[in-house]
Design a protein around this motif. Sequence first.
Motif, PDB file in Angstrom:
ATOM      1  N   SER A 186       0.899  -0.986   0.133  1.00 29.84           N
ATOM      2  CA  SER A 186      -0.050  -0.015  -0.084  1.00 29.84           C
ATOM      3  C   SER A 186       0.760   1.254   0.099  1.00 29.84           C
ATOM      4  N   PHE A 187       1.921   1.294   0.731  1.00 28.76           N
ATOM      5  CA  PHE A 187       2.848   2.160   0.602  1.00 28.76           C
ATOM      6  C   PHE A 187       3.492   2.553  -0.694  1.00 28.76           C
ATOM      7  N   LEU A 188       3.766   1.460  -1.322  1.00 23.55           N
ATOM      8  CA  LEU A 188       4.497   1.615  -2.937  1.00 23.55           C
ATOM      9  C   LEU A 188       3.412   2.357  -3.619  1.00 23.55           C
ATOM     10  N   GLY A 189       2.121   1.828  -3.366  1.00 22.72           N
ATOM     11  CA  GLY A 189       1.165   2.298  -4.388  1.00 22.72           C
ATOM     12  C   GLY A 189       0.943   3.871  -3.979  1.00 22.72           C
ATOM     13  N   GLU A 190       1.076   4.439  -2.567  1.00 16.05           N
ATOM     14  CA  GLU A 190       0.940   5.563  -2.353  1.00 16.05           C
ATOM     15  C   GLU A 190       2.087   6.434  -2.872  1.00 16.05           C
ATOM     16  N   VAL A 191       3.245   6.059  -2.837  1.00 13.41           N
ATOM     17  CA  VAL A 191       4.321   6.734  -3.433  1.00 13.41           C
ATOM     18  C   VAL A 191       4.082   6.918  -4.966  1.00 13.41           C
ATOM     19  N   LEU A 192       3.884   5.582  -5.609  1.00 16.99           N
ATOM     20  CA  LEU A 192       3.847   5.865  -7.220  1.00 16.99           C
ATOM     21  C   LEU A 192       2.703   6.830  -7.436  1.00 16.99           C
TER      22      LEU A 192
END
Length: 500
Positions: A186-192
């Motif tokens: 979820s953090f990766l998705g937020e960063v992207l």
Amino acid sequence: MSEMTTAYSKLEKKFARLSALSGAAAMLHWDSAAMMPIGGSGPRAEQLAVLSLVSHEMLNSPDVADLLMEAESEIVTLDDWQRANLAEMQNRWRHATAVDPDLVEAHSHATSRSELQWRDARLNNDFASLVPALSEVVQLTQRIADAKSDAFGVSPYDALLEEYEPGCTSATIDVLFDDLESFLPSFLGEVLENRKNTPPALAPEGPFDEAVQKQLGQEFMTALGFDFDHGRLDVSHHPFTGGIPDDVRLTTRYETDDFTQSLMGTLHETGHALYEQGLPKDWRCQPVGSARGMALHESQSLLIEMQLSRSEDFMAYALPRIKAAFSGSGPAWEVENIERLYLKVEPEFIRVDADEVTYPLHVILRYRLEKALLSGDLAVEDLPAAWNSGMRNTLGIAPPNDRLGCLQDIHWPSGAIGYFPTYTLGAMAAAQIYSTAATKIPDFTNKIRTGKFAPLLEWLRGNIHSLGSSLSTESIMQSATGSPLTADAFKAHLRNRYLP
């Protein structure tokens, strides 16, 4: 160390000889990866197998068992370091006596053959050619794990893990990795999502001369405190740090169209090397003088590569030197662009090229696959399919070929099952240690921006390096940071860096 003719002092002499043999093997391993002509592979495999067997026989000799038992009765006369050394001797003896010498020799031969076959298989994208050699390594490693499992009363995987991170268990890792896995996607998705409208980083145009890349890497190594009178930098297929503390051998690899891969790889290995060079000088020929475990070792490499070298403060120091080395100019060389380049977040196929947000997902995948290989739930020939499926599930991508997939790492061909989780344990420890050092060292930010790295190295030497194996990883972390290892500092670091 003791000068008396006691059981303990006799053990010191025996383990000093074992250290010399281990050091010779380390140099032969380095030479085979960095210097040896291909025609020397057969004799080299025999040399390493003999050294491994001789060391095993020395540790297995009946007098060692007798001396260890006798030394226990002398423990009240030993100081804290000697007691810790005796405990490490006992642990190494338990590992050695659990495994039949013939199995040790067979495993050494098999891994030497497998490593050489891996190089060809990776070059030619031919996993099938590696299957027989890798299958033999896995089968022999299973037998070693089973023998140690019976001797220690732990699971086979935990018995192998003990070799790389003493005292750690897969149950502990599962808790930490489950925590990260619940956070990272979820953090990766937020960063992207956050970076959708950010201009893509411009890659400085090459070619970048390999000699200049090497010179630049050596300049930064020296600035960070690496002692070239006791070490060197060379080239190999897979970057690594080997040798001995008084003669540390680093390797990297160069790409003429991208200097950043080599530079970051060199800085990563420099972290390992600084740890080795900082181990307690008076105990370097004894077990207690060795690095505590691979989690702390990886923490030191990732502290230098990720925590320090990709920071805004370090770039203020490094970028002018990088630009001067390559005569760089234009928008691609502006500090904002270089920072975007170094802090790019994007799922990648290759673990060693992955950013620090996605890197733990690479490790978690390998951790689960190697557990399945060891248990027999996953056959070697089925590894590519399992790998690709895992990549899709964790990172949303699948490699187009095995060279970019399950052939990229040397660890399994070399028999290093149980090693991979220490990379992410190290990433968590690096964040925890670096954040503590930043609060303990006066004027820390300004020191980094002006290239004054000696205070950081001095702090690491006093709180991590010089302790060797005199304490457990948990105790070292507690003493240095005030807390046992958790994922909290690592997650906070990622939030602060990628979602400021």
